[in-house]
Motif scaffolding. Structure first.
Motif, PDB file in Angstrom:
ATOM      1  N   ILE A 171      -6.927   1.455  -8.673  1.00 18.28           N
ATOM      2  CA  ILE A 171      -6.243   2.452  -9.515  1.00 18.28           C
ATOM      3  C   ILE A 171      -4.736   2.283  -9.387  1.00 18.28           C
ATOM      4  O   ILE A 171      -4.003   2.241 -10.383  1.00 18.28           O
ATOM      5  CB  ILE A 171      -6.655   3.885  -9.107  1.00 18.28           C
ATOM      6  CG1 ILE A 171      -8.112   4.156  -9.484  1.00 18.28           C
ATOM      7  CG2 ILE A 171      -5.736   4.915  -9.778  1.00 18.28           C
ATOM      8  CD1 ILE A 171      -8.644   5.474  -8.962  1.00 18.28           C
ATOM      9  N   SER A 172      -4.262   2.186  -8.156  1.00 17.44           N
ATOM     10  CA  SER A 172      -2.824   2.026  -7.915  1.00 17.44           C
ATOM     11  C   SER A 172      -2.292   0.759  -8.582  1.00 17.44           C
ATOM     12  O   SER A 172      -1.270   0.781  -9.274  1.00 17.44           O
ATOM     13  CB  SER A 172      -2.555   1.987  -6.407  1.00 17.44           C
ATOM     14  OG  SER A 172      -1.199   1.761  -6.135  1.00 17.44           O
ATOM     15  N   ASN A 173      -3.003  -0.358  -8.384  1.00 17.94           N
ATOM     16  CA  ASN A 173      -2.555  -1.634  -8.954  1.00 17.94           C
ATOM     17  C   ASN A 173      -2.539  -1.607 -10.481  1.00 17.94           C
ATOM     18  O   ASN A 173      -1.617  -2.140 -11.119  1.00 17.94           O
ATOM     19  CB  ASN A 173      -3.460  -2.771  -8.470  1.00 17.94           C
ATOM     20  CG  ASN A 173      -3.242  -3.102  -7.002  1.00 17.94           C
ATOM     21  OD1 ASN A 173      -2.169  -2.848  -6.463  1.00 17.94           O
ATOM     22  ND2 ASN A 173      -4.246  -3.655  -6.354  1.00 17.94           N
ATOM     23  N   GLU A 174      -3.549  -0.973 -11.077  1.00 18.65           N
ATOM     24  CA  GLU A 174      -3.637  -0.944 -12.531  1.00 18.65           C
ATOM     25  C   GLU A 174      -2.541  -0.055 -13.135  1.00 18.65           C
ATOM     26  O   GLU A 174      -1.928  -0.402 -14.144  1.00 18.65           O
ATOM     27  CB  GLU A 174      -5.023  -0.431 -12.960  1.00 18.65           C
ATOM     28  CG  GLU A 174      -5.268  -0.411 -14.456  1.00 18.65           C
ATOM     29  CD  GLU A 174      -5.293  -1.797 -15.087  1.00 18.65           C
ATOM     30  OE1 GLU A 174      -5.251  -1.868 -16.338  1.00 18.65           O
ATOM     31  OE2 GLU A 174      -5.356  -2.799 -14.348  1.00 18.65           O
ATOM     32  N   ILE A 175      -2.290   1.087 -12.490  1.00 18.04           N
ATOM     33  CA  ILE A 175      -1.227   1.972 -12.992  1.00 18.04           C
ATOM     34  C   ILE A 175       0.134   1.294 -12.868  1.00 18.04           C
ATOM     35  O   ILE A 175       0.971   1.373 -13.770  1.00 18.04           O
ATOM     36  CB  ILE A 175      -1.245   3.322 -12.246  1.00 18.04           C
ATOM     37  CG1 ILE A 175      -2.529   4.091 -12.581  1.00 18.04           C
ATOM     38  CG2 ILE A 175      -0.020   4.157 -12.618  1.00 18.04           C
ATOM     39  CD1 ILE A 175      -2.701   5.381 -11.795  1.00 18.04           C
ATOM     40  N   LYS A 176       0.365   0.614 -11.750  1.00 14.42           N
ATOM     41  CA  LYS A 176       1.637  -0.107 -11.567  1.00 14.42           C
ATOM     42  C   LYS A 176       1.810  -1.187 -12.629  1.00 14.42           C
ATOM     43  O   LYS A 176       2.906  -1.426 -13.121  1.00 14.42           O
ATOM     44  CB  LYS A 176       1.678  -0.742 -10.169  1.00 14.42           C
ATOM     45  CG  LYS A 176       1.933   0.235  -9.046  1.00 14.42           C
ATOM     46  CD  LYS A 176       1.906  -0.485  -7.704  1.00 14.42           C
ATOM     47  CE  LYS A 176       2.070   0.491  -6.544  1.00 14.42           C
ATOM     48  NZ  LYS A 176       1.930  -0.197  -5.241  1.00 14.42           N
TER      49      LYS A 176
END
Length: 448
Positions: free
Chosen positions: A164-169
């Motif tokens: 989730i973090s990687n995709e939002i970034k």
């Protein structure tokens, strides 16, 4: 004229191209190439420092050609690669094959994959949680807020949180993402209070988040000041339309000492569970982990691993890394016998994994706002005394320690004192459901 370190820095483009073309794995690059230190260029000899004889041996056997070509391409002429070990003291144990195998396994155990949605294996056990996480990553704050993902340890919750973090970034680089564990959240607050710091910095850090990802939220249960702080943080973020994602080893209703007002808020959004992967999913996981390590496994070996290691993904991953280490050392593909040995080692290691006294004291201490040192001291404040009694009870319940041994750990107290503590708490939990539930949560947190 470039310095030799600058030459080697430029040579990194060569390795990145090899990784992109699947001629070298990112894991291999990070383990064996990135840690090499360029020293000097003497004529046509390029000198590098490596960490150990073991490191030098791996590079010599598997990556010296890559290294030579990379440097030669930048310089425009062929060079000879000279590897020098930092530690000049020779160690006869470096030639011990068993020691070398253990070192290699440790190296691969530190190899981390990119935790993205692409590397997550989807099966019936996790497809609902996966779909919810991808939806949140695409439109944070607009749907499933909060999102609560629960399931036993080792099944991929942290992978999904990181994805989730990687995709939002990737989609919104400017997003302020706070990713923290429940234990860290609690410890940061406790430290701020104990050291009499201004907690406004703590408030600012968490309440300014665009996305709050809180892993293992069960660790805030039973901690009064931590739950109070989290309650206000949660309210502010949600009112502002900020995304909150939480994970736990159990659903909200089973976190006994979680305040009702917080449990209710967790249930406002979507609750998704992850269960133990089925056989087909386990095979897919084994094959994917092997592929990421550039390891070829036969169908028979993949099925053997998936059939014998059923509990969680960490077991499967650990077995694959052991086989990769063996292939690096022996230079031959894994055999069924090696796979069976690796499986036995995984099961044996997990059966003998100890729960330490330190871990128990720290968990109890965090619930009562005291330190492990306080619990073992001669201090007699009401809070410390209760934490000490609870610690002695938990130590007796989850370890094989005798009353005498527990007494020695808790400040050299007499075994009769520890027996009194244990009986006192045993009687209390029969009368007080809150104390019983708090101790159950403490033990669950310790075991997880």
């Amino acid at each position: 004229m470039r310095s030799f370190p600058e030459v080697f820095e430029k040579a990194q483009d060569y390795f990145l191209e090899k990784i992109e073309n699947n001629e070298m794995t990112d894991i291999a690059y990070r383990l064996w190439i990135r840690n090499i230190v360029p020293v000097k260029l003497d004529g046509k000899s390029a000198y590098f420092n490596v960490q150990s004889d073991f490191h030098a041996d791996i590079v010599e056997k598997h990556y010296i050609g890559y290294l030579k070509e990379a440097v030669s391409n930048v310089l425009g002429f062929d060079v000879d690669i000279i590897l020098e070990v930092n530690d000049t003291e020779s160690n006869e144990e470096d030639n011990d094959p068993n020691k070398r195998k253990v070192e290699l396994e440790k190296s691969f155990s530190n190899a981390e994959y990119d935790y993205t949605f692409d590397t997550f294996i989807v099966g019936r056990s996790n497809e609902f949680a996966y779909a919810a996480c991808t939806a949140v990553a695409k439109e944070p704050g607009s749907t499933y807020n909060p999102l609560f993902v629960h399931g036993p340890s080792g099944l991929g919750k942290t992978h999904l949180m990181t994805a989730i973090s990687n995709e939002i970034k990737r989609r919104r680089p400017e997003t302020n993402i706070i990713y923290v564990t429940g234990e860290t959240f609690a410890n940061e607050l406790i430290n701020a209070i104990q050291q009499k710091k201004d907690t406004s910095q703590f408030h600012q850090k968490y309440r300014s988040a665009d996305v709050l990802l809180l892993d293992d939220v069960q660790f805030i249960a039973g901690k009064e000041s931590t739950q109070e702080e989290f309650f206000h943080t949660f309210n502010q973020l949600r009112q502002e339309g900020k995304q909150i994602v939480l994970t736990s080893d159990r659903p909200p209703r089973d976190i006994k000492t979680l305040e009702d007002r917080i449990r209710t808020r967790f249930e406002w959004g979507l609750i998704a569970d992850i269960t133990t992967p089925d056989f087909e999913t386990r095979i897919a996981i084994v094959r994917r982990k092997a592929e990421l390590l550039d390891l070829t496994l036969t169908d028979e070996i993949s099925e053997l691993i998936a059939n014998k290691l059923k509990r969680d993904i960490r077991q499967l991953e650990g077995c694959v890394k052991k086989l990769k280490a063996g292939q690096h050392l022996m230079g031959t593909p894994p055999t069924m016998a090696q796979a069976q040995k690796a499986i036995r080692e995984i099961i044996s290691d997990e059966q003998t994994s100890p729960i330490t006294v330190e871990k128990i004291l720290n968990e109890v201490g965090s619930v009562y706002g005291v330190t492990a040192e306080d619990i073992c001291s001669k201090k007699r404040s009401a809070q410390i005394s209760v934490a000490r009694k609870i610690s002695s009870y938990v130590l007796k319940e989850v370890t094989d320690m005798s009353y005498k041994s527990i007494g020695m750990e808790l400040g050299a107290r007499d075994h009769s004192t520890i027996m009194y503590y244990h009986n006192d708490i045993e009687a209390l939990i029969k009368q007080d459901s809150h104390t019983r539930e708090m101790i159950e949560d403490i033990i669950n947190n310790i075991k997880s």
